[in-house]
Design a protein around this motif. Structure first.
Motif, PDB file in Angstrom:
ATOM      1  N   PRO A  95       0.816  -1.228   0.000  1.00 50.93           N
ATOM      2  CA  PRO A  95       0.000   0.000   0.000  1.00 50.93           C
ATOM      3  C   PRO A  95       0.848   1.276   0.000  1.00 50.93           C
ATOM      4  CG  PRO A  95      -0.868  -1.577   1.586  1.00 50.93           C
ATOM      5  CD  PRO A  95       0.445  -2.116   1.114  1.00 50.93           C
ATOM      6  N   LEU A  96       1.907   1.293   0.803  1.00 49.39           N
ATOM      7  CA  LEU A  96       2.795   2.456   0.827  1.00 49.39           C
ATOM      8  C   LEU A  96       3.511   2.597  -0.513  1.00 49.39           C
ATOM      9  CD1 LEU A  96       4.213   4.805   2.266  1.00 49.39           C
ATOM     10  CD2 LEU A  96       5.869   3.134   3.160  1.00 49.39           C
TER      11      LEU A  96
ATOM     12  N   ILE B 124       1.324   4.202  -3.147  1.00 44.10           N
ATOM     13  CA  ILE B 124       1.219   5.654  -2.948  1.00 44.10           C
ATOM     14  C   ILE B 124       2.487   6.346  -3.440  1.00 44.10           C
ATOM     15  CG2 ILE B 124       1.083   7.486  -1.207  1.00 44.10           C
ATOM     16  CD1 ILE B 124      -0.616   5.504   0.494  1.00 44.10           C
TER      17      ILE B 124
ATOM     18  N   TRP C  91       3.118   3.743   8.947  1.00 40.53           N
ATOM     19  CA  TRP C  91       2.904   4.984   8.198  1.00 40.53           C
ATOM     20  C   TRP C  91       1.426   5.363   8.271  1.00 40.53           C
ATOM     21  CZ3 TRP C  91       4.838   0.489   6.267  1.00 40.53           C
ATOM     22  CH2 TRP C  91       3.989  -0.284   5.482  1.00 40.53           C
ATOM     23  N   GLU C  92       1.195   6.656   8.069  1.00 44.96           N
ATOM     24  CA  GLU C  92      -0.140   7.229   8.124  1.00 44.96           C
ATOM     25  C   GLU C  92      -0.687   7.360   6.705  1.00 44.96           C
ATOM     26  OE1 GLU C  92      -1.670   7.878  10.977  1.00 44.96           O
ATOM     27  OE2 GLU C  92       0.091   7.427  12.228  1.00 44.96           O
ATOM     28  N   THR C  93      -1.270   6.287   6.211  1.00 46.06           N
ATOM     29  CA  THR C  93      -1.729   6.244   4.817  1.00 46.06           C
ATOM     30  C   THR C  93      -2.652   7.408   4.477  1.00 46.06           C
ATOM     31  OG1 THR C  93      -1.560   3.839   4.832  1.00 46.06           O
ATOM     32  CG2 THR C  93      -2.894   4.829   3.090  1.00 46.06           C
ATOM     33  N   ASN C  94      -3.642   7.680   5.328  1.00 46.53           N
ATOM     34  CA  ASN C  94      -4.611   8.742   5.033  1.00 46.53           C
ATOM     35  C   ASN C  94      -3.979  10.118   4.970  1.00 46.53           C
ATOM     36  OD1 ASN C  94      -6.641   6.845   4.903  1.00 46.53           O
ATOM     37  ND2 ASN C  94      -7.185   7.068   7.060  1.00 46.53           N
TER      38      ASN C  94
ATOM     39  N   LEU D 154      -1.716  10.409   1.537  1.00 44.19           N
ATOM     40  CA  LEU D 154      -2.453  10.569   0.292  1.00 44.19           C
ATOM     41  C   LEU D 154      -2.615  12.022  -0.032  1.00 44.19           C
ATOM     42  CD1 LEU D 154      -5.198   7.857   0.761  1.00 44.19           C
ATOM     43  CD2 LEU D 154      -3.297   7.801  -0.841  1.00 44.19           C
TER      44      LEU D 154
END
Length: 139
Positions: free
Chosen positions: A93-94, A97, A133-136, A139
């Motif tokens: 996911p990271l 991004i 990590w802070e995905t939101n 983004l």
């Protein structure tokens, strides 16, 4: 080694040309010139290409161009996985991004990751013993 050759002006290219010709750079002397440039910022009419052609004909040198392209999502994920010492399935996911933000440029990935760390959006968790990590927020 010369980096960012796309920024060379005609005078700089002429100086480099003279240095290479005056020192007799040729294959037999094992001369070596290594230059990097961003081809998307440098047209075919850039003076560096003329200079390389001149040095080739006058000194008998061989020029090799190596094109480095952007990393694929899988390759970038492998890089992120290695950097964070996590399994690729965890970092995907990271990596997705980062690929979107950097278009797969390894240099930019490293810079973005350092910036995320500075902003505490990518951080080591002592309790979970891994990177988080802070995905939101990324983004």
């Amino acid at each position: 080694f010369l980096d960012d050759c796309q920024w060379m002006d005609s005078a700089t290219v002429a100086l480099l040309n003279q240095i290479m010709i005056m020192t007799g750079v040729d294959i037999e002397d094992n001369g070596f010139f290594f230059g990097c440039y961003r081809d998307d910022e440098m047209g075919e009419t850039h003076p560096l290409f003329d200079m390389l052609s001149t040095v080739n004909s006058l000194c008998g040198t061989k020029t090799t161009k190596i094109n480095l392209t952007s990393m694929s999502k899988d390759a970038l994920n492998e890089m992120v996985s290695t950097e964070l010492s996590l399994l690729p399935r965890i970092t995907r996911p990271l990596a997705n991004i980062l690929h979107h933000k950097t278009k797969g440029s390894p240099l930019f990935v490293k810079q973005v990751m350092m910036e995320l760390y500075k902003q505490r959006l990518l951080y080591p968790s002592l309790s979970r013993r891994r990177w988080l990590w802070e995905t939101n927020k990324i983004l």
